[in-house]
Design a protein around this motif. Structure first.
Motif, PDB file in Angstrom:
ATOM      1  N   ALA A 268       0.860  -1.184   0.000  1.00  0.00           N
ATOM      2  CA  ALA A 268       0.000   0.000   0.000  1.00  0.00           C
ATOM      3  C   ALA A 268       0.895   1.231   0.000  1.00  0.00           C
ATOM      4  O   ALA A 268       1.679   1.431   0.923  1.00  0.00           O
ATOM      5  CB  ALA A 268      -0.914  -0.010   1.221  1.00  0.00           C
TER       6      ALA A 268
ATOM      7  N   GLU B 143      -6.847   3.253   4.037  1.00  0.00           N
ATOM      8  CA  GLU B 143      -6.336   3.552   5.374  1.00  0.00           C
ATOM      9  C   GLU B 143      -4.977   4.250   5.314  1.00  0.00           C
ATOM     10  O   GLU B 143      -4.693   5.137   6.125  1.00  0.00           O
ATOM     11  CB  GLU B 143      -6.257   2.266   6.199  1.00  0.00           C
ATOM     12  CG  GLU B 143      -7.623   1.658   6.459  1.00  0.00           C
ATOM     13  CD  GLU B 143      -7.756   1.098   7.854  1.00  0.00           C
ATOM     14  OE1 GLU B 143      -6.720   0.931   8.526  1.00  0.00           O
ATOM     15  OE2 GLU B 143      -8.898   0.840   8.260  1.00  0.00           O
TER      16      GLU B 143
ATOM     17  N   ARG C 120      -7.216  -1.271   2.347  1.00  0.00           N
ATOM     18  CA  ARG C 120      -5.956  -1.013   3.046  1.00  0.00           C
ATOM     19  C   ARG C 120      -5.275   0.240   2.498  1.00  0.00           C
ATOM     20  O   ARG C 120      -4.617   0.964   3.233  1.00  0.00           O
ATOM     21  CB  ARG C 120      -5.030  -2.222   2.934  1.00  0.00           C
ATOM     22  CG  ARG C 120      -5.374  -3.332   3.924  1.00  0.00           C
ATOM     23  CD  ARG C 120      -4.369  -4.453   3.868  1.00  0.00           C
ATOM     24  NE  ARG C 120      -3.003  -3.976   4.083  1.00  0.00           N
ATOM     25  CZ  ARG C 120      -1.921  -4.681   3.751  1.00  0.00           C
ATOM     26  NH1 ARG C 120      -2.060  -5.868   3.189  1.00  0.00           N
ATOM     27  NH2 ARG C 120      -0.724  -4.195   3.977  1.00  0.00           N
TER      28      ARG C 120
ATOM     29  N   ASN D  13       2.471   1.540   5.583  1.00  0.00           N
ATOM     30  CA  ASN D  13       2.989   0.223   5.192  1.00  0.00           C
ATOM     31  C   ASN D  13       4.212   0.381   4.315  1.00  0.00           C
ATOM     32  O   ASN D  13       4.362   1.358   3.641  1.00  0.00           O
ATOM     33  CB  ASN D  13       1.917  -0.564   4.433  1.00  0.00           C
ATOM     34  CG  ASN D  13       0.789  -0.972   5.350  1.00  0.00           C
ATOM     35  OD1 ASN D  13       1.008  -1.215   6.530  1.00  0.00           O
ATOM     36  ND2 ASN D  13      -0.421  -1.050   4.797  1.00  0.00           N
TER      37      ASN D  13
ATOM     38  N   GLU E 126     -14.801   3.139   2.028  1.00  0.00           N
ATOM     39  CA  GLU E 126     -14.510   1.839   1.440  1.00  0.00           C
ATOM     40  C   GLU E 126     -15.611   1.407   0.476  1.00  0.00           C
ATOM     41  O   GLU E 126     -15.594   0.298  -0.047  1.00  0.00           O
ATOM     42  CB  GLU E 126     -14.323   0.793   2.538  1.00  0.00           C
ATOM     43  CG  GLU E 126     -13.104   1.060   3.411  1.00  0.00           C
ATOM     44  CD  GLU E 126     -13.000   0.112   4.602  1.00  0.00           C
ATOM     45  OE1 GLU E 126     -13.819  -0.825   4.687  1.00  0.00           O
ATOM     46  OE2 GLU E 126     -12.100   0.312   5.428  1.00  0.00           O
TER      47      GLU E 126
END
Length: 237
Positions: A94, A144, A141, A237, A174
Motif C-alpha cells: 500500500a 487507510e 488497506r 505500510n 470503502e
C-alpha cells in the motif's frame, strides 16, 4: 461500454511468470473472464491493448524495463487512448504516492488493489467489472494509508465529527452501503442513517443530492482524516 453480462476480455501484464499464469488460470476457471493476452512488460501491454482491444487490463505497477511505475504510466496511456477500457493496477504494498499518481487525472475506469487480492477472485472480478463500467475501486488497506497520510488541521471539517461518525465515514470511504456499515459496526441500519445524516450536516453537505453527498464526504475524509476506527494513528505500510 462492454457487455458486462458475459465474460470480460482481459489483458494481464505481470513480469513474474507464475503470478501471471496463476492469475490467468484463476480468472478463466471462473468462466467470467477470457484472458486474451498475458504479457510481461509495459511495452507488450500497450501493444496487446492495440491488438486485442480488451474490456479491462490488469497491470502490475512495477514492470520492466525500469521496475518503477511503468504500470501507472501505461494505465494513463490506455485510459487516454481507449477510455472504454478499464485498468486495474496491482501493487505489492500500500503506497500513497502510487495512489495519488494513478488518480491524478481522474478516477473513472481505474482501480488500485493490493496483489494479495488476486487470491480473492470474487473481489478481483468485482473490481474488473467496476472499472469496465467506468467506475473506480480502491483497496480498503490503501484507503487507510491515504487516511493516515494527512494531518488534521485544527479547523478541518472532520474535527466537528464524533468518533462514531468518523467510524461510519471510514466505512463509507470503502464504498460500503448503510446496511453493510451497520453489519460491520454491529449497529442498526437506522442508527447508521442517523450518523450519516449528522455527518452530512456537519460537513455542510445536507442540501446536495444523496450520491454527491457521499462522494463529497469521502473526499473530505481522504484529505483530512489521520486516524483509524479506534482513534489510533494508522501506520504506514
Amino acid at each position: 461500454m462492454p457487455d458486462l453480462s458475459g465474460p470480460l476480455r482481459v489483458v494481464i501484464a505481470e513480469d513474474h511468470y507464475l503470478v501471471r499464469e496463476g492469475t490467468r488460470r484463476l480468472l478463466e476457471d471462473t468462466g467470467q473472464a477470457d484472458v486474451v493476452a498475458a504479457v510481461g512488460t509495459a511495452v507488450e501491454l500497450l501493444d496487446a491493448v492495440e491488438r486485442f482491444r480488451p474490456d479491462v487490463v490488469i497491470a502490475d505497477i512495477r514492470m520492466p524495463p525500469g521496475h518503477h511505475t511503468e504500470g501507472i504510466t501505461a494505465a494513463h496511456a490506455i485510459r487516454a487512448g481507449h477510455p472504454g477500457i478499464g485498468v486495474v493496477v496491482l501493487s505489492q504494498h500500500a503506497n500513497e504516492n502510487y495512489a495519488f499518481d494513478l488518480f491524478r487525472c481522474g478516477t473513472d475506469g481505474l482501480a488500485y488493489l493490493l496483489k494479495e487480492r488476486i487470491g480473492e477472485v470474487d473481489e478481483l472480478l468485482r473490481a474488473l467489472r467496476e472499472v469496465a463500467a467506468g467506475r473506480s475501486v480502491v483497496d480498503p488497506r490503501i484507503v487507510e494509508v491515504l487516511m493516515g497520510s494527512h494531518a488534521r488541521a485544527a479547523d478541518a471539517p472532520l474535527s466537528r465529527l464524533t468518533r462514531r461518525e468518523l467510524d461510519v465515514l471510514r466505512h463509507m470511504a470503502e464504498g460500503k452501503t448503510n446496511r453493510a456499515i451497520a453489519e460491520s459496526l454491529r449497529l442498526s441500519e437506522s442508527t447508521i442513517e442517523k450518523h450519516v445524516n449528522s455527518t452530512f450536516a456537519k460537513l455542510g453537505l445536507a442540501e446536495i443530492p444523496q450520491l454527491h453527498r457521499r462522494v463529497s464526504a469521502v473526499l473530505a475524509y481522504l484529505r483530512h482524516a489521520p486516524h483509524g476506527p479506534n482513534g489510533s494513528q494508522v501506520p504506514h505500510n
